[in-house]
Write an enzyme that holds these catalytic residues in place. Structure first.
Site: not given
Ligand code: SF4
Ligand code: SF4
Lengths: 460, 547
Positions: B66, B69, B100, B199
């Site tokens: 989500c 996250a 980790r 993001h």
């Molecule tokens: S590729 Fe990426 S795995 Fe994946 S972190 Fe980007 S934002 Fe996440």
């Protein structure tokens, strides 16, 4: 120093939880649902919760954790999640074909107030539920209780939706094992079997979350409590509920719904609690305890006597779930160890009182706290003020264990970094022996590491 | 799966696999999924259109998480010196308590590092009924009293959005009161359709509340930022090592092994480099618009890609000394890589992989597999958008739907004091003609023309299983939720979100690590044990006789 900012002065906090000793209700409901044969746990809310719960369970069990979600978006949170759940039900039965869908809510769908039984009803009316298939549900808002109460809720739902009484007793004993590992469920069945007792265990995650690798993937293995057994639970001669927090509610409901008398016991962890379990099982089923079980018991007592010296007086800090902690504390006290700092994030009035009762014989004050404002930050602070020889708790304790340089025995949920818990039990006499082995190994490894050369000993 | 079973080494036709997959779905679901599963072909001129960044279908076992996250876990997670308070019931905070996945390395043993802590307001019933603002205010105060951090961030979870706590107003109020930076993120899980929205929300707020707060540029002639690098398994440490060796100054990483002060100084860089296009390309654009810093796409996954990226950075600065130094570093690093590669090649050549991860990773890791002589049969993103598949040229055509509309877009304009065009238009054009392309990303499909299977957006567990049955890849890469169902099928599975505690895999050292790890996995004996000897040969043809 991983937790370098934790200082010993305890400041009373009213609002901030730091390093929680619990998580939220839905994950418990999801875990319990895996204990029903052919069951798809379904999370009614945004997909993030489900992703988190699946990840956490996967990390703990190292097994596929298949569960679905209603995948709410902004619209669903405004208009309610009915449309999402209806299409989810249709998709789940079409694509995965489970026998049961076990729906639990999340804080989102709870706050909106979605009425799951009404939606499930509508799904049935619209022909989205194939015949012979079931939808059950429980409410698991995350701002109430903890993962443990969520587990209890789904176990209760099993009784609510399935248990029926035909008026004829079937001679079987229900055992509600509580939130324990698949290996523990297996062990409880083994003990009942050794005693020649016909029993129904629910939920039963053995074989579901500790399955084999065969080159085949079966979303629904032949394991878990079948729906027919859950239905027949209403005709049992009695119910043993192991653990007040995780199991009692379901047992009491079964009593009031189907008149199956129940007894609530502690989890059979350690000598005394296992004794009580076996003794009660013997009484309700009207059998005698076989030699093989007495033999195991005798072995446990033997190990305790052989190694008592290394246990005596050792101070222990514990964190975990209430049913687990009550039994563990009692076990430690019976070994003449000193459980002195105890924290559980799960609320419940009786917890602190029971711990106080169990630790009374220590003749010293014991720190105990449970509920929303009990967390591992506090536990850490307590340990800074009065150091311990051993920590027992989940994987997150490893930060404290490292910083304080104290040995850690992993127990409880989640264990993310060690194998064994899925496969080897800690309940029953054999389980107690394993626990002892782990405790002793931790203490003695530590001793071997620290002893000066002249006392470094070959024979212990 | 009879139709598509692999016969004598020939790979099944992806279109057939696709229709087999779709056949199981209710019609509405099939129609939608049909647009999210596309096949590429060697002769295609432009990649086909794929449907991406749309809602997950309820009841489908998605790989996605989500918005919260994406915001708290992915972007802010790897920043060690901000106290991150999750405002909500306990679960969200608990689950985003890091494992980790992201590493961090504080400068001294005393330096601030809150990454191993989990802070939450642990909302209770009464906070939902009467509102949680009071509790949040008190929690911020308590966090301040206990830790005296330089910044506190607040993250909203689903119920907070519903009851309408004004996290931003409270943060402003506490910022005023405490004299430290306090800011909040409206990153409720139900917003958007995946982590991607999170993001975006995170980056926007960091850009608004932190970037540009400190004008002291670190020393160094060649200053860059690294955007979309999250220090999974220590990747950033390897990249940092390389840059330092080349004499390139890393002003800030967004956000692996990062700190608050780095973010605050990010605008003092002279070039931005973008790793994960998906999670952060808009920040690069904003840094350009507001401060005049151009950006290029780089990739440090794969030895060749690393060398290429270093060369592009050097080319940008147009400095002979730097260009030579980068060449020297590459020459120094490559022999070890080549040796490791040659050691594994005989065992990895011709093997196949499938990749279904986050944003750019499902693309980047194909480089590493290529270096080992392995082919990626099928790939897709968990939360990519069309531009991540088809290239940035489609950005203007992407339809803005309701779910994207509620993710705030911030308008930026040139900063009056701080804007400084790092290159003139003419310089940029010249560089372009020399092969340093700016603001460019071709997307995953451009590199998947020769791959025989489908490109799939938002793959789910059922489809994963079908793909594996049809193609039997030698390795499957995804996340923890997918790991064990794939392994039960007898196929090794490598996590590329947390690396199964492996790594680093970036840069030259990382490539060596990855070669060894993949060699271990695709040649592991473990999966051969799945069948017992008597299962392989159930017919009883002879018996032992005990005499
Ligand atoms: S590729 Fe990426 S795995 Fe994946 S972190 Fe980007 S934002 Fe996440
Ligand atoms: S606390 Fe609520 S929103 Fe968070 S993971 Fe648990 S159910 Fe989901």
């Amino acid at each position: 120093m991983l937790l370098r900012h934790t200082k010993p002065d305890v400041m009373e906090r009213t609002a901030l939880t730091i390093n929680p000793a619990k998580t939220c209700q839905p994950i418990g409901a999801m875990y319990a649902a895996f204990g029903i044969r052919g069951c798809m746990p379904h999370s009614h809310g945004s997909q993030g919760c489900c992703a988190y719960h699946r990840s956490a369970l996967t990390r703990h069990y190292k097994e596929p954790v298949s569960a679905t979600t209603s995948s709410f978006t902004e619209g669903s949170s405004v208009f309610g999640g009915q449309a999402n759940l209806l299409s989810a039900i249709e998709n789940i039965f079409t694509i995965y074909n489970p026998d049961v869908i076990a729906v639990h809510t999340t804080c989102l769908s709870e706050t909106i107030g979605d009425d799951i039984p009404q939606i499930a009803d509508k799904a049935a009316k619209e022909g989205k539920v194939p015949s012979g298939k079931h939808i059950i549900h429980c409410n698991t808002p995350s701002y109430v209780g903890s993962h443990v109460t969520g587990f209890a809720g789904m176990v209760k739902a099993m009784v609510h939706y399935f248990a029926q009484s035909t008026g004829k007793r079937n001679g079987s004993v229900n055992i509600i094992p509580g939130w324990v590992e698949p290996s523990d469920m297996e062990e409880i069945k083994r003990l009942a079997g050794l005693m020649g007792i016909k029993s129904t265990l629910f939920p039963d995650t053995s074989g579901v979350l500790n399955g084999p690798l065969t080159g085949e993937y079966r979303m629904f293995p032949d394991a878990g409590t079948p729906v027919s057994a859950l239905q027949a639970a209403g005709d049992a001669v009695g119910t043993l509920a192991l653990g007040e927090w995780a199991s009692a509610e379901a047992a009491r409901l079964l009593d009031s719904k189907c008149k199956v008398p129940c007894k609530v016991l502690d989890l059979p962890i350690g000598l005394a609690a296992t004794d009580r379990f076996i003794d009660t099982l013997r009484t309700v089923a009207g059998t005698t305890v076989p030699d093989s079980v007495e033999f195991e018991r005798g072995q446990l007592v033997d190990v305790i006597s052989d190694y008592h010296q290394w246990l005596y007086g050792k101070k222990v800090a514990l964190v975990g779930d209430p049913d687990q902690l009550i039994a563990l504390t009692e076990f430690l006290v019976s070994l003449d160890m000193q459980p002195i700092h105890i924290v559980s994030g799960t609320p419940g009035k009786r917890f602190e009182a029971r711990i106080k009762e169990i630790t009374e014989s220590l003749g010293r004050p014991v720190n105990v706290r449970c509920g929303a404002n009990a967390d591992m930050f506090l536990l850490h602070q307590w340990m800074l003020n009065e150091p311990v020889d051993l920590i027992i708790g989940n994987t997150y304790c490893k930060y404290m264990a490292r910083d304080l340089d104290v040995p850690l025995v992993r127990h409880g949920f989640p264990i993310l970094d060690r194998p064994g818990h899925q496969y080897f039990p800690t309940v029953g006499y054999k389980g107690a022996m394993r626990l002892l082995e782990k405790i002793l190994s931790a203490l003695l490894d530590r001793k071997d590491r620290d002893d000066p050369e002249e006392t470094f000993e070959l024979v212990i | 799966m009879s139709v598509i079973k692999k016969k004598s080494g020939a790979l099944p036709d992806p279109e057939k696999v696709k229709s087999e997959i779709l056949a199981k779905y209710p019609p509405k679901v099939a129609r939608k999924r049909a647009k999210q599963i596309v096949t590429t072909a060697p002769d295609m001129e432009t990649p086909p259109e794929i449907m991406a960044n749309v809602r997950t279908i309820p009841g489908i076992m998605t790989m996605r998480g989500c918005t919260y996250a994406g915001c708290k876990g992915v972007i802010l997670g790897p920043t060690r010196d901000i106290v991150n308070i999750t405002h909500g019931p306990i679960g969200c905070g608990f689950y985003s308590w890091l494992t980790r996945r992201n590493q961090t390395r504080p400068a001294t043993p005393e330096s601030e590092n809150f990454m191993t802590y989990c802070f939450s307001t642990d909302m209770q019933d009464e906070n939902i009924i009467f509102g949680g603002e009071k509790k949040l205010r008190a929690a911020i105060q308590e966090a301040y009293d206990l830790f005296r951090p330089k910044a506190i961030a607040v993250f909203s979870t689903c119920p907070v959005g519903l009851i309408g706590d004004d996290v931003h107003a409270i943060s402003r109020e506490m910022k005023e009161k405490l004299g430290i930076n306090v800011f909040a993120f409206s990153c409720e899980g139900y917003k958007g359709v995946s982590q991607s929205a999170g993001h975006h929300i995170a980056n926007n707020q960091i850009f608004t509340h932190v970037v540009g707060k400190d004008d002291t540029a670190p020393e160094g002639r060649f200053r860059i930022t690294m955007l979309g690098e999250y220090n999974i398994g220590g990747d950033a440490f390897e990249i940092e090592r390389l840059l330092e060796k080349c004499g390139i100054t890393l002003v800030a990483t967004f956000s692996g092994n990062s700190t608050y002060d780095q973010f605050a100084r990010a605008h003092t860089a002279d070039l931005c480099t973008v790793m994960c296009h998906r999670s952060i390309n808009y920040v690069a654009d904003m840094l350009e618009t507001k401060y005049g810093i151009p950006w290029i796409k780089v990739n440090f996954i794969g030895a060749k890609a690393t060398a290429k990226s270093l060369r592009r950075i050097a080319a940008y600065f147009e400095d002979k000394e730097l260009i030579d130094r980068v060449e020297r570093v590459i020459a120094e690093e490559m022999p070890a890589v080549e040796a490791a590669r040659e050691a594994v090649l005989p065992r990895t050549t011709g093997k196949t992989a499938m990749l279904f991860v986050g944003g750019s990773r499902a693309h980047h890791y194909q480089e590493l597999f290529k270096e080992m002589g392995m082919k990626t049969l099928s790939a897709g993103y968990e939360f990519g958008h069309r531009d991540d598949y088809e290239g940035r040229r489609v950005i203007p055509d992407i339809k803005v739907d309701a779910d994207s509309r509620n993710i705030e877009e911030i308008e930026v304009s040139a900063d009056e004091k701080r804007f400084r065009a790092r290159k003139t238009g003419e310089q940029l054009r010249r560089l372009e003609s020399e092969g340093v392309s700016f603001k460019e990303y071709e997307g995953l499909m451009a590199d998947m023309k020769d791959n025989p299977a489908a490109v799939i957006d938002d793959l789910n567990q059922y489809e994963a299983e079908k793909l594996v049955e049809a193609y039997r890849p030698d390795i499957f890469c995804a996340g923890i939720k997918e790991k064990f169902s794939i392994q039960k099928l007898g196929i090794p599975m490598k996590q590329l979100h947390s690396y199964d505690s492996g790594g680093p895999y970036a840069g030259f050292t990382g490539a060596v690590n990855f070669y060894k790890e993949i060699d271990r996995l695709v040649n592991s004996k473990v999966f051969a044990y799945a069948k017992a000897p008597w299962q392989k040969n159930p017919e009883l043809s002879a018996t032992y006789v005990w005499e």
